[in-house]
Scaffold this motif. Structure first.
Motif, PDB file in Angstrom:
ATOM      1  N   ALA A   1     -41.698  32.942 -34.965  1.00 56.91           N
ATOM      2  CA  ALA A   1     -42.958  33.656 -35.203  1.00 56.91           C
ATOM      3  C   ALA A   1     -43.092  33.963 -36.689  1.00 56.91           C
ATOM      4  CB  ALA A   1     -42.974  34.953 -34.385  1.00 56.91           C
ATOM      5  N   LEU A   2     -44.222  34.546 -37.061  1.00 58.86           N
ATOM      6  CA  LEU A   2     -44.421  34.977 -38.446  1.00 58.86           C
ATOM      7  C   LEU A   2     -43.549  36.191 -38.755  1.00 58.86           C
ATOM      8  CD1 LEU A   2     -48.305  34.771 -38.809  1.00 58.86           C
ATOM      9  CD2 LEU A   2     -46.590  33.218 -39.750  1.00 58.86           C
ATOM     10  N   PRO A   3     -43.298  36.534 -39.999  1.00 58.54           N
ATOM     11  CA  PRO A   3     -43.735  35.823 -41.198  1.00 58.54           C
ATOM     12  C   PRO A   3     -42.813  34.642 -41.508  1.00 58.54           C
ATOM     13  CG  PRO A   3     -42.498  37.773 -41.798  1.00 58.54           C
ATOM     14  CD  PRO A   3     -42.577  37.780 -40.302  1.00 58.54           C
ATOM     15  N   LEU A   4     -43.293  33.708 -42.325  1.00 61.75           N
ATOM     16  CA  LEU A   4     -42.475  32.561 -42.704  1.00 61.75           C
ATOM     17  C   LEU A   4     -43.004  31.942 -43.995  1.00 61.75           C
ATOM     18  CD1 LEU A   4     -44.309  29.873 -41.941  1.00 61.75           C
ATOM     19  CD2 LEU A   4     -43.481  30.336 -39.671  1.00 61.75           C
ATOM     20  N   THR A   5     -42.161  31.085 -44.579  1.00 57.64           N
ATOM     21  CA  THR A   5     -42.585  30.330 -45.757  1.00 57.64           C
ATOM     22  C   THR A   5     -42.360  28.846 -45.491  1.00 57.64           C
ATOM     23  OG1 THR A   5     -42.005  32.155 -47.231  1.00 57.64           O
ATOM     24  CG2 THR A   5     -42.218  29.979 -48.238  1.00 57.64           C
ATOM     25  N   VAL A   6     -43.391  28.063 -45.716  1.00 53.58           N
ATOM     26  CA  VAL A   6     -43.268  26.609 -45.627  1.00 53.58           C
ATOM     27  C   VAL A   6     -43.055  26.093 -47.046  1.00 53.58           C
ATOM     28  CG1 VAL A   6     -44.431  24.458 -44.973  1.00 53.58           C
ATOM     29  CG2 VAL A   6     -44.820  26.540 -43.626  1.00 53.58           C
ATOM     30  N   HIS A   7     -41.943  25.406 -47.254  1.00 53.06           N
ATOM     31  CA  HIS A   7     -41.667  24.832 -48.583  1.00 53.06           C
ATOM     32  C   HIS A   7     -42.182  23.406 -48.592  1.00 53.06           C
ATOM     33  CE1 HIS A   7     -39.296  28.222 -50.123  1.00 53.06           C
ATOM     34  NE2 HIS A   7     -38.928  28.381 -48.860  1.00 53.06           N
ATOM     35  N   GLY A   8     -43.462  23.262 -48.935  1.00 50.56           N
ATOM     36  CA  GLY A   8     -44.097  21.952 -48.893  1.00 50.56           C
ATOM     37  C   GLY A   8     -43.503  21.009 -49.921  1.00 50.56           C
ATOM     38  N   GLY A   9     -43.317  19.766 -49.517  1.00 51.67           N
ATOM     39  CA  GLY A   9     -42.752  18.769 -50.422  1.00 51.67           C
ATOM     40  C   GLY A   9     -43.794  17.772 -50.901  1.00 51.67           C
ATOM     41  N   GLY A  10     -45.077  18.034 -50.608  1.00 57.32           N
ATOM     42  CA  GLY A  10     -46.135  17.127 -51.045  1.00 57.32           C
ATOM     43  C   GLY A  10     -46.405  16.005 -50.061  1.00 57.32           C
ATOM     44  N   ALA A  11     -45.521  15.827 -49.082  1.00 57.92           N
ATOM     45  CA  ALA A  11     -45.703  14.783 -48.069  1.00 57.92           C
ATOM     46  C   ALA A  11     -44.789  15.124 -46.890  1.00 57.92           C
ATOM     47  CB  ALA A  11     -45.333  13.420 -48.627  1.00 57.92           C
ATOM     48  N   LEU A  12     -45.053  14.501 -45.739  1.00 51.55           N
ATOM     49  CA  LEU A  12     -44.213  14.749 -44.558  1.00 51.55           C
ATOM     50  C   LEU A  12     -43.987  13.405 -43.855  1.00 51.55           C
ATOM     51  CD1 LEU A  12     -43.101  17.396 -43.249  1.00 51.55           C
ATOM     52  CD2 LEU A  12     -44.908  17.139 -41.554  1.00 51.55           C
ATOM     53  N   ASP A  13     -42.735  13.199 -43.384  1.00 52.46           N
ATOM     54  CA  ASP A  13     -42.435  11.913 -42.727  1.00 52.46           C
ATOM     55  C   ASP A  13     -43.321  11.683 -41.512  1.00 52.46           C
ATOM     56  OD1 ASP A  13     -40.441  11.616 -44.545  1.00 52.46           O
ATOM     57  OD2 ASP A  13     -38.816  12.262 -43.206  1.00 52.46           O
ATOM     58  N   GLY A  14     -43.362  12.673 -40.595  1.00 52.05           N
ATOM     59  CA  GLY A  14     -44.054  12.455 -39.323  1.00 52.05           C
ATOM     60  C   GLY A  14     -43.206  11.622 -38.390  1.00 52.05           C
ATOM     61  N   GLY A  15     -43.816  11.065 -37.329  1.00 51.30           N
ATOM     62  CA  GLY A  15     -43.085  10.258 -36.343  1.00 51.30           C
ATOM     63  C   GLY A  15     -43.091  10.922 -34.982  1.00 51.30           C
ATOM     64  N   PRO A  16     -42.128  10.577 -34.112  1.00 49.45           N
ATOM     65  CA  PRO A  16     -42.106  11.128 -32.748  1.00 49.45           C
ATOM     66  C   PRO A  16     -41.609  12.569 -32.724  1.00 49.45           C
ATOM     67  CG  PRO A  16     -40.328   9.522 -33.035  1.00 49.45           C
ATOM     68  CD  PRO A  16     -41.079   9.557 -34.323  1.00 49.45           C
ATOM     69  N   VAL A  17     -42.183  13.397 -31.842  1.00 49.06           N
ATOM     70  CA  VAL A  17     -41.747  14.789 -31.726  1.00 49.06           C
ATOM     71  C   VAL A  17     -42.115  15.342 -30.350  1.00 49.06           C
ATOM     72  CG1 VAL A  17     -43.879  15.726 -32.778  1.00 49.06           C
ATOM     73  CG2 VAL A  17     -41.777  17.062 -32.872  1.00 49.06           C
ATOM     74  N   GLU A  18     -41.218  16.184 -29.824  1.00 47.97           N
ATOM     75  CA  GLU A  18     -41.484  16.838 -28.539  1.00 47.97           C
ATOM     76  C   GLU A  18     -41.577  18.330 -28.767  1.00 47.97           C
ATOM     77  OE1 GLU A  18     -38.468  15.865 -25.706  1.00 47.97           O
ATOM     78  OE2 GLU A  18     -39.167  13.785 -25.522  1.00 47.97           O
ATOM     79  N   ILE A  19     -42.564  18.991 -28.138  1.00 45.49           N
ATOM     80  CA  ILE A  19     -42.664  20.452 -28.225  1.00 45.49           C
ATOM     81  C   ILE A  19     -43.037  21.013 -26.850  1.00 45.49           C
ATOM     82  CG2 ILE A  19     -43.353  20.514 -30.660  1.00 45.49           C
ATOM     83  CD1 ILE A  19     -46.230  21.102 -29.653  1.00 45.49           C
ATOM     84  N   ASP A  20     -42.803  22.303 -26.684  1.00 48.38           N
ATOM     85  CA  ASP A  20     -43.255  23.012 -25.485  1.00 48.38           C
ATOM     86  C   ASP A  20     -44.479  23.828 -25.889  1.00 48.38           C
ATOM     87  OD1 ASP A  20     -43.788  24.707 -23.421  1.00 48.38           O
ATOM     88  OD2 ASP A  20     -41.739  25.478 -23.210  1.00 48.38           O
ATOM     89  N   ALA A  21     -45.651  23.394 -25.442  1.00 41.90           N
ATOM     90  CA  ALA A  21     -46.898  24.084 -25.816  1.00 41.90           C
ATOM     91  C   ALA A  21     -47.464  24.873 -24.647  1.00 41.90           C
ATOM     92  CB  ALA A  21     -47.915  23.073 -26.337  1.00 41.90           C
TER      93      ALA A  21
END
Ligand SMILES: O=C(O)C1=C[C@@H](OP(=O)(O)O)[C@@H](O)[C@H](O)C1
Ligand SMILES: C=C(OP(=O)(O)O)C(=O)O
Length: 453
Positions: free
Chosen positions: A160-180
């Motif tokens: 949960a919040l609070p948090l910091t995202v350390h952006g690298g200017g790009a993201l690999d992406g690809g396959p991912v599983e989550i519980d929504a």
């Protein structure tokens, strides 16, 4: 009306003195505006949002995108506000996303969930913080999903919040599983930014039932309209899987539909008072869950007609209870519960356990507040059972939840002396709700209905 307020800060919900007969122009959709802002910010060229919703949730979204470098110019065109090109418009000019930045999410689910993936694409740290309630709302699907896709996130481990995202200017992406299963917004969040991930995304929901499917369809439709290739292999038997290919997004010129979930209290007023309300510009086809109100409120005792003037809903003078699964349209639950409390038979509202993690625990809050007015509401494992009882006036607490406040206003139409605590919380998604409400009541028909032209 309701006499002297029992507390000066409370809003005396006006009782209806007869059947309402009004046309109510409802501001733009929160869900469409905030998706439109995100997609426009990620696009390869400038775009327009026309008739955007200007409310707390959408202004927080705009401010957050600005903090990451996007230019958003707010203009009011001199054309007639009725013309598709007239009225208020926002021009969104994308730019290289960057930190350091701080994002205030308020208590907006769309901001706290849709923006961490955007921040992962930015260069530099983006800090997310918000209202105390935002610390309690689930975010694990977004955090875990983004980490699996290559993002670096600093949080306290609670999902949960609070948090910091350390952006690298790009993201690999690809396959991912989550519980929504606790929020469809996890899925929408990862899909909205996915065209900009190096490999796009193949997202799979693995948990229990997924709520708010129309909102996921809205995400998919809006991505496709912005030029993204989205594959939803449901037809091939693969449920709860979405594939988004990497691609540039187009700048769009988008007219935002009215917010059909915010039309709910006004339609409810027609139902509860046996009156008639028209909502202009009701779309013929839409992914907004509020469209389900046509069927739900018809079953509860009214009738509706979609025509050139918009949607006209007419109450019959009788309100019936309903047994309904609201898992697709959870945000309509408070308004339906309010109508159900005034009905002539019992209602059972099912499929909405995840509402315990919305702006407030909506199942507990509705139970406590309706019972506080003399009602008989009990919580079930996944919803509410509502047995109508004669209600009396009193203070209706809203727990910083806009939909609790509008639910209280609905009850107040039929029950004298309802005092709404913090009606200003409606500004989360609906500017000047009290003004719209009293405007609607100002056009009540006299006790003997006037002949129609
Ligand atoms: O994506 C969206 O715009 C929304 C999705 C739903 O969230 P949940 O799936 O968390 O209920 C809905 O309740 C919320 O008001 C708006
Ligand atoms: C659940 C809601 O909002 P949020 O976008 O904050 O989740 C809502 O508007 O009913």
């Amino acid at each position: 009306m309701t006499g002297t307020p029992v507390h000066p800060a409370h809003w005396p919900a006006p009782a209806a003195s007869g059947p309402v007969d009004a046309t109510v122009t409802v501001p733009g959709s929160k869900s469409v505006t905030n998706r439109g802002l995100v997609l426009a910010a990620l696009a390869a060229e400038p775009g327009w949002l026309r008739r955007p919703l200007r409310s707390r949730d959408t202004l927080l979204m705009a401010e957050a995108l600005r903090a990451m470098g996007v230019r958003i110019e707010e203009t009011v065109s001199s054309d007639s506000g009725d013309a598709p090109g007239g009225g208020e418009a926002w021009r969104i000019i994308p730019a290289g996303l960057h930190g350091p930045a701080t994002v205030d999410v308020g208590n907006a689910g769309t901001v706290m969930r849709f923006l961490p993936p955007v921040a992962a694409l930015a260069n530099g740290p983006v800090r997310f913080d918000g209202d105390p309630r935002s610390y309690e709302r689930p975010l694990h699907g977004v955090i875990n999903g983004l980490r699996a896709l290559g993002a670096r996130i600093e949080d306290d481990g609670r999902g949960a919040l609070p948090l910091t995202v350390h952006g690298g200017g790009a993201l690999d992406g690809g396959p991912v599983e989550i519980d929504a299963s606790s929020s469809s917004q996890f899925v929408s969040a990862l899909l909205l930014s996915a065209p900009r991930f190096n490999q796009g995304v193949e997202l799979r929901h693995t948990g229990a039932a997924l709520p708010s499917l129309p909102h996921i369809r809205m995400t998919v439709d809006m991505l496709r309209a912005a030029g993204a290739a989205v594959d939803t292999p449901e037809a091939g038997g693969e449920r709860n899987v979405w594939r988004v290919a990497p691609s540039a997004l187009l700048g769009r010129d988008l007219v935002v539909e009215p917010d059909l979930s915010n039309a709910q209290p006004f339609l409810a007023a027609a139902l509860v008072t046996g009156g008639r309300v028209t909502i202009p510009d009701w779309p013929e086809h839409t992914t907004q869950p509020g469209d389900a109100l046509r069927a739900i409120f018809t079953e509860m005792g009214g009738s509706c007609e979609l025509g050139r003037d918009g949607l006209t809903f007419t109450g019959s003078g009788r309100v019936h209870g309903i047994d309904v699964d609201l898992s697709d349209v959870g945000e309509l639950t408070p308004g339906i519960a309010a109508v159900a409390a005034l009905a002539d038979s019992e209602s059972v509202l099912r499929g909405v356990a995840h509402l315990r993690l919305h702006e407030t625990d909506r199942l507990a809050a509705l139970t406590k507040e309706i019972n506080g007015l003399g009602g008989d509401v009990t919580e079930t494992a996944d919803g509410l059972r509502i047995r109508p009882r004669p209600l009396h006036g009193g203070v209706f607490h809203t727990y910083d939840d806009h939909r609790l406040a509008t639910a209280a206003a609905i009850i107040g139409l039929a029950v004298g002396g309802v005092e709404v605590e913090n009606v200003a919380t409606t500004a989360k998604t609906l500017p000047d709700f009290p003004g719209l409400w009293t405007g609607m009541l100002g056009t009540e028909r006299a006790a003997a209905p006037a002949p129609r032209a």
